[in-house]
Design a protein around this motif. Structure first.
Motif, PDB file in Angstrom:
ATOM      1  N   PHE A 285     -54.923  52.617  47.784  1.00 52.54           N
ATOM      2  CA  PHE A 285     -54.686  54.207  47.190  1.00 52.54           C
ATOM      3  C   PHE A 285     -52.918  53.661  46.596  1.00 52.54           C
ATOM      4  O   PHE A 285     -52.152  53.248  46.998  1.00 52.54           O
ATOM      5  CB  PHE A 285     -53.788  55.424  48.005  1.00 52.54           C
ATOM      6  CG  PHE A 285     -55.612  55.753  48.906  1.00 52.54           C
ATOM      7  CD1 PHE A 285     -55.989  55.451  49.718  1.00 52.54           C
ATOM      8  CD2 PHE A 285     -56.122  56.953  48.579  1.00 52.54           C
ATOM      9  CE1 PHE A 285     -57.638  56.068  50.516  1.00 52.54           C
ATOM     10  CE2 PHE A 285     -57.143  57.708  48.885  1.00 52.54           C
ATOM     11  CZ  PHE A 285     -57.913  57.052  49.902  1.00 52.54           C
ATOM     12  N   SER A 286     -53.285  54.423  45.682  1.00 53.89           N
ATOM     13  CA  SER A 286     -51.715  54.238  44.765  1.00 53.89           C
ATOM     14  C   SER A 286     -50.718  55.330  44.856  1.00 53.89           C
ATOM     15  O   SER A 286     -50.952  55.981  45.494  1.00 53.89           O
ATOM     16  CB  SER A 286     -51.602  54.609  43.192  1.00 53.89           C
ATOM     17  OG  SER A 286     -52.744  55.837  43.076  1.00 53.89           O
ATOM     18  N   PRO A 287     -49.749  55.604  45.023  1.00 50.95           N
ATOM     19  CA  PRO A 287     -48.978  55.943  45.041  1.00 50.95           C
ATOM     20  C   PRO A 287     -49.320  57.248  44.515  1.00 50.95           C
ATOM     21  O   PRO A 287     -48.546  58.222  45.865  1.00 50.95           O
ATOM     22  CB  PRO A 287     -47.369  55.718  44.622  1.00 50.95           C
ATOM     23  CG  PRO A 287     -47.239  54.102  44.362  1.00 50.95           C
ATOM     24  CD  PRO A 287     -48.490  53.502  44.221  1.00 50.95           C
ATOM     25  N   PRO A 288     -49.101  57.806  42.882  1.00 49.46           N
ATOM     26  CA  PRO A 288     -49.863  58.635  42.431  1.00 49.46           C
ATOM     27  C   PRO A 288     -50.715  60.073  43.161  1.00 49.46           C
ATOM     28  O   PRO A 288     -50.771  60.365  44.471  1.00 49.46           O
ATOM     29  CB  PRO A 288     -49.867  58.526  40.921  1.00 49.46           C
ATOM     30  CG  PRO A 288     -49.718  57.669  40.924  1.00 49.46           C
ATOM     31  CD  PRO A 288     -49.446  56.803  42.351  1.00 49.46           C
ATOM     32  N   GLU A 289     -51.784  58.790  44.070  1.00 48.77           N
ATOM     33  CA  GLU A 289     -52.874  59.609  44.950  1.00 48.77           C
ATOM     34  C   GLU A 289     -52.154  59.619  46.555  1.00 48.77           C
ATOM     35  O   GLU A 289     -53.012  61.290  46.586  1.00 48.77           O
ATOM     36  CB  GLU A 289     -53.723  58.301  45.272  1.00 48.77           C
ATOM     37  CG  GLU A 289     -54.696  58.265  43.156  1.00 48.77           C
ATOM     38  CD  GLU A 289     -55.547  56.917  43.728  1.00 48.77           C
ATOM     39  OE1 GLU A 289     -57.211  56.805  43.536  1.00 48.77           O
ATOM     40  OE2 GLU A 289     -55.352  56.345  44.645  1.00 48.77           O
ATOM     41  N   VAL A 290     -51.366  58.731  46.841  1.00 51.68           N
ATOM     42  CA  VAL A 290     -51.076  59.346  48.194  1.00 51.68           C
ATOM     43  C   VAL A 290     -50.655  60.475  48.347  1.00 51.68           C
ATOM     44  O   VAL A 290     -50.034  61.675  48.897  1.00 51.68           O
ATOM     45  CB  VAL A 290     -50.082  58.725  48.730  1.00 51.68           C
ATOM     46  CG1 VAL A 290     -49.649  58.662  50.218  1.00 51.68           C
ATOM     47  CG2 VAL A 290     -50.855  57.134  49.268  1.00 51.68           C
ATOM     48  N   GLU A 291     -49.908  60.753  46.554  1.00 52.41           N
ATOM     49  CA  GLU A 291     -48.199  61.305  46.896  1.00 52.41           C
ATOM     50  C   GLU A 291     -49.091  63.491  46.428  1.00 52.41           C
ATOM     51  O   GLU A 291     -48.204  64.703  47.332  1.00 52.41           O
ATOM     52  CB  GLU A 291     -47.416  61.837  45.303  1.00 52.41           C
ATOM     53  CG  GLU A 291     -46.438  62.200  45.149  1.00 52.41           C
ATOM     54  CD  GLU A 291     -45.296  63.040  46.242  1.00 52.41           C
ATOM     55  OE1 GLU A 291     -45.625  61.712  47.369  1.00 52.41           O
ATOM     56  OE2 GLU A 291     -44.948  64.121  46.515  1.00 52.41           O
ATOM     57  N   SER A 292     -50.393  63.148  46.108  1.00 53.84           N
ATOM     58  CA  SER A 292     -50.780  64.321  45.616  1.00 53.84           C
ATOM     59  C   SER A 292     -51.653  64.821  47.262  1.00 53.84           C
ATOM     60  O   SER A 292     -51.897  65.391  47.474  1.00 53.84           O
ATOM     61  CB  SER A 292     -52.507  63.978  45.434  1.00 53.84           C
ATOM     62  OG  SER A 292     -52.198  63.991  43.951  1.00 53.84           O
TER      63      SER A 292
END
Length: 527
Positions: A285-292
């Motif tokens: 997972f990319s950082p923006p996806e994980v942040e969501s």
């Protein structure tokens, strides 16, 4: 043989026929002609007895043996009366025992809990004609539901040919076996219909009718997860395919609405999400996806993560999981003793003390993991208020095989012992900004292949997954054991045949044996 002796034997049979005729009328056949025939035949036989033994009456009354005969006759009458009373009480109490091997006549725990949760009366209408093959079975099913919830579930049958207005109202098609469940009256009435008549279908229809709204479940895509609507190659079996169609169908039956969700570009989780599910991610997972996902959980979101043995969610998602107290171990779980023929196919009957596992533990259902990863429980670096509870574990003979091959065996440095296969985390979010729910819930399952059609028929797997969904979405009534696909081995009998069998087994046969016994006794006594 003398006429007097023949008369005595006829008298015995006559007395039995006369005394048993009320029993025949009220408890066995229920047929007036049969009961009347027995009474008349009994009276005639008794008349023949009196005619052939008239001279003996005066002698009989003066004998000492007459006293014993009278007491014996009285005891016989009292015994018959007691039997009639016991049968009458048993008939009124209507106590039943299900002696079938798989309890095909017993409602499942899910059905019982669903019926108990009904707050507004539900009426079932069977649009089935009395001569339809499904009529008797459907009536028996309705009766079991009514017996469990007499105040909130009742039923009736309507012939669609005689009630075309109802058929039109509920949009029924010709020659279709249909049940309509209704709730409320007048303008507030709501209804749902089903065509397949089984306990599972009927219970699912009840859930669908009584639920407030669909629970939207978002399936995250974009990382090689199992797709919702496509066939995929079956793991380890060349040329065969599988899918999530069984899971998707079960979700719809229990009031969940599955949707796909791609979090790429920092897309946030929709506000109507009741649950987010990650089914076997194989790429990071990319950082923006994980942040969501992090923001979603911090606001009281619910997440189910099904790990893939041969895939990695990446360091960013691993970090998020660690904040909720869990860490996926490297390698594949193996068990030298509790397995399904291969150490990698782990069987587990070792449940933790968690709500998800409770009904599975009570029923002693084994869970089968084709290729699982073990889950480490962390005690440091957790987000504030996080608590982690093991739900399912391997046996004490489990280990993490870091180099899977054809001859697995625990080696030095590999994790051994009772390993976690499923964990559940909670976090108090009642004070969070933009709060969705008061408590965030995360369930991590060590194997995503449980979701595939090829493993969905395993009763333990199916109930584990659906219980996890029920717990995460705080639907207590859905943490249960669902009706299994039970094969019935029943003999179809119509009412007439059933009455004949009852009459012969409870009336003709015992009375005949009793009469023959008395006749033999009289014959020997008169020699």
């Amino acid at each position: 043989m003398k006429a007097a002796n023949i008369g005595k034997i006829l008298g015995v049979f006559g007395l039995l026929l006369l005394l048993s005729s009320p029993f025949t009328l009220f408890l066995t056949s229920g047929s007036i002609p049969i009961a009347a025939t027995k009474a008349v035949a009994g009276a005639i036989m008794l008349g023949l007895y009196f005619a052939t033994n008239f001279k003996q009456f005066g002698q009989f009354a003066s004998r000492r043996s007459s006293f014993f005969f009278g007491t014996t006759a009285l005891m016989v009458l009292m015994t018959l009366g007691a039997l009639v009373a016991i049968n009458y009480i048993a008939h009124k109490k209507n106590q039943r025992w299900d002696l079938t091997e798989r309890k095909v006549f017993t409602l499942s725990p899910q059905t019982v809990s669903t019926l108990k949760a009904i707050k507004e009366p539900v009426h079932a209408i069977g649009f089935v004609q009395p001569d339809h093959p499904a009529y008797a079975g459907l009536q028996a099913t309705f009766e079991r539901y009514h017996a469990e919830a007499p105040d909130t579930f009742d039923y009736s049958f309507k012939d669609p040919r005689r009630h075309p207005d109802l058929a039109q109202r509920y949009q029924l098609r010709d020659s279709q076996t249909t049940v309509v469940l209704t709730r409320g009256e007048g303008a507030n009435e709501s209804h749902t219909s089903l065509n397949v008549i089984s306990e599972q279908e009927l219970t699912n229809a009840l859930l669908k009718l009584t639920k407030v709204r669909d629970q939207t479940v978002y399936f995250v895509v974009g990382h090689g997860e199992w797709p919702l609507d496509r066939q995929v190659p079956m793991p380890g079996q060349r040329g065969r395919t599988t899918s999530l169609s069984e899971l998707k169908q079960q979700l719809a039956q229990e009031g969940y609405a599955p949707r796909e969700l791609n979090l790429a570009g920092g897309t946030t989780v929709p506000r109507d999400a009741s649950l987010v599910l990650i089914a076997g991610a194989k790429a990071p997972f990319s950082p923006p996806e994980v942040e969501s996902l992090r923001q979603y959980l911090a606001a009281g979101g619910r997440l189910l993560y099904f790990a893939e043995a041969y895939g990695e969610p990446g360091p960013e998602l691993a970090k998020l999981l660690a904040e909720y107290g869990v860490e996926l171990d490297k390698g594949v779980v193996a068990d030298g003793q509790f397995n399904g023929g291969s150490p990698y196919v782990v069987l587990s009957l070792f449940f933790g003390k968690h709500e998800i596992a409770q009904p599975l533990s009570q029923r002693q259902l084994n869970i089968e993991f084709p290729t699982a990863r073990s889950i480490g429980v962390l005690s440091q670096g957790l987000a504030e208020g996080v608590r982690v509870t093991p739900v399912l574990l391997t046996s004490p003979f489990g280990w993490v095989e870091t180099t899977p091959d054809d001859k697995p065996a625990p080696t030095e440095g590999e994790k051994k012992g009772q390993l976690n296969l499923v964990t559940a985390s909670t976090r108090d979010t009642s004070q969070a900004l933009a709060r969705r729910f008061d408590e965030a819930r995360l369930v991590v399952v060590g194997d995503s292949e449980l979701l595939l059609d090829s493993n969905w028929g395993h009763e333990g797997n199916r109930n584990l997954v659906m219980n996890a969904l029920g717990w995460a979405t705080q639907q207590v009534e859905k943490i249960t054991i669902r009706p299994p696909d039970r094969a019935t081995s029943t003999l179809e009998l119509d009412a007439e045949m059933l009455n004949r069998i009852r009459f012969v087994s409870t009336d003709v046969l015992p009375l005949s044996l009793l009469g023959v016994g008395l006749a033999i006794w009289l014959s020997r006594r008169n020699k």
